[in-house]
Design an enzyme around this catalytic site. Sequence first.
Site, PDB file in Angstrom:
ATOM      1  N   LYS A 184     -14.288   0.204  -3.886  1.00  0.00           N
ATOM      2  CA  LYS A 184     -15.389   0.584  -2.996  1.00  0.00           C
ATOM      3  C   LYS A 184     -16.474   1.307  -3.784  1.00  0.00           C
ATOM      4  CE  LYS A 184     -12.440   1.233   1.045  1.00  0.00           C
ATOM      5  NZ  LYS A 184     -11.861   2.215   1.956  1.00  0.00           N
ATOM      6  N   GLU A 227       0.826  -1.208   0.000  1.00  0.00           N
ATOM      7  CA  GLU A 227       0.000   0.000   0.000  1.00  0.00           C
ATOM      8  C   GLU A 227       0.861   1.259   0.000  1.00  0.00           C
ATOM      9  OE1 GLU A 227      -4.168  -0.694   1.958  1.00  0.00           O
ATOM     10  OE2 GLU A 227      -3.084   0.694   3.211  1.00  0.00           O
ATOM     11  N   HIS A 277       7.787 -26.995  -1.213  1.00  0.00           N
ATOM     12  CA  HIS A 277       7.202 -28.153  -1.902  1.00  0.00           C
ATOM     13  C   HIS A 277       6.063 -27.740  -2.823  1.00  0.00           C
ATOM     14  CE1 HIS A 277       9.536 -31.055   0.507  1.00  0.00           C
ATOM     15  NE2 HIS A 277       9.584 -30.012   1.323  1.00  0.00           N
TER      16      HIS A 277
END
Length: 437
Positions: A423, A288, A309
């Site tokens: 948003k 951010e 793995h």
Amino acid sequence: MQSVCLYKEHLQQFVSDDELANISGEALKAKETLISGTGKGNDFLGWVDLPKEISPSIISNIKNDVANLSPKARLFVVIGIGGSYLGARAVIEALQSEFAPMTQGDHPFIIYAGHTLSEDYYFQLLQLLESHDYAVAVISKSGTTTEPAVAFRIIKAHLEMKYGKANAAERIIAITDAHRGALHSIAQQEGYRTYVIPDNVGGRFSVLTPVGLLPIAMAGYDIDKLLRGACDMRDICINNTSLDENPALMYAAIRNILYRKGRKVEILENFVPNLKYISEWWKQLYGESEGKEGKGILPHSLSFTTDLHSMGQYVQEGERLMFETVLSVARPKKRVLIPTDAQNLDGINYLVGKSLTEINHNAELGTILAHVEGGVPVLRIEVPSIDEYVLGQLIYFFEFACGVSGYMLGVNPFDQPGVEAYKKNMFRLLGKPGYEQ
Ligand code: PA5
């Protein structure tokens, strides 16, 4: 006092001493910009002095709340998202047992909400809350973020049904802005205990405010020690002007050298699963802060040896676009030795008597050597052990380096304009008044 240390012994073929010498002036300038408050986003620098300047009354109020709520609550629900929950979770999960008992212990067990909109998650959470006493911290700096607002509405309704409105109010603590936002208004109206998130501290830098301190203390951990670690690291970061003496400057400098050479991805790796949420917090901090204006190192994380793995193949032989930062823990809290087995059917008697940490350290070194051989630069951050003091150091180290690194990159490390885009779409799609267009 043992300290968080940065090692660059595996970087030699990727970053030269000359390159470090050349960039050191830039790193120092970025540090001065940060400390003097003359750079972009300088109204969000409250975190720089926070560990030193946090008011003793805040700490004692937190301790009082812990003393008051602990006997009444087996579970403590921390409602928040992003910077309003990741720091607390990172510290708590680093310190607690991987198998922490949810229903026993001297302190409430911390669980999380407000970081997801999954219906099944809330159904399961409400089922759990049915059968346990609990209290809640609802944390939102803006006080208007949808995910925690939705979670709080659901949990508040449940809490009031379970304990009655007045008793429920005594089990709720709100942590939010001093004046603004819906959460502030609700807290005022309902008479909740409140803590203020300082105006000049952004979400992802707020772990050493009540945002992180209250849940961490509620989980039974020593917040004085955490702050002491942060304070000591602050001194190191602020007082040292040479890269060799200032790990945050060195980290910021190396990241920027590697980025400019095309290493666009940084993978933070741990060999101890307790540190998984440190990586989650770190990803938010760096993602951010730096990911803007078409720039920024992409922060990624892996937990080894598990992910060797699954992702080990890619790191070893895939695109050479990354560098790695290994978060190395020198000492375990407790020892577990490999027992002997007369039959040796599994063929691992050569490990008898060795501790798991010795084996894990060799896995770590073996991995680093293989990846360097495969063309991946590897940095190593070593912490002596995992405790509150060291975590305080680590938090401050990463924060300070992030500010310096962001300024070296040429962005404002303290805003997050891009977070708003989803948003707006979500509000329009859900028909929120004012977002119809
Ligand atoms: O770091 C940030 O600013 C964000 O991650 C916020 O912490 C997150 O979006 C939650 O915001 P708020 O605390 O306003 O609810």
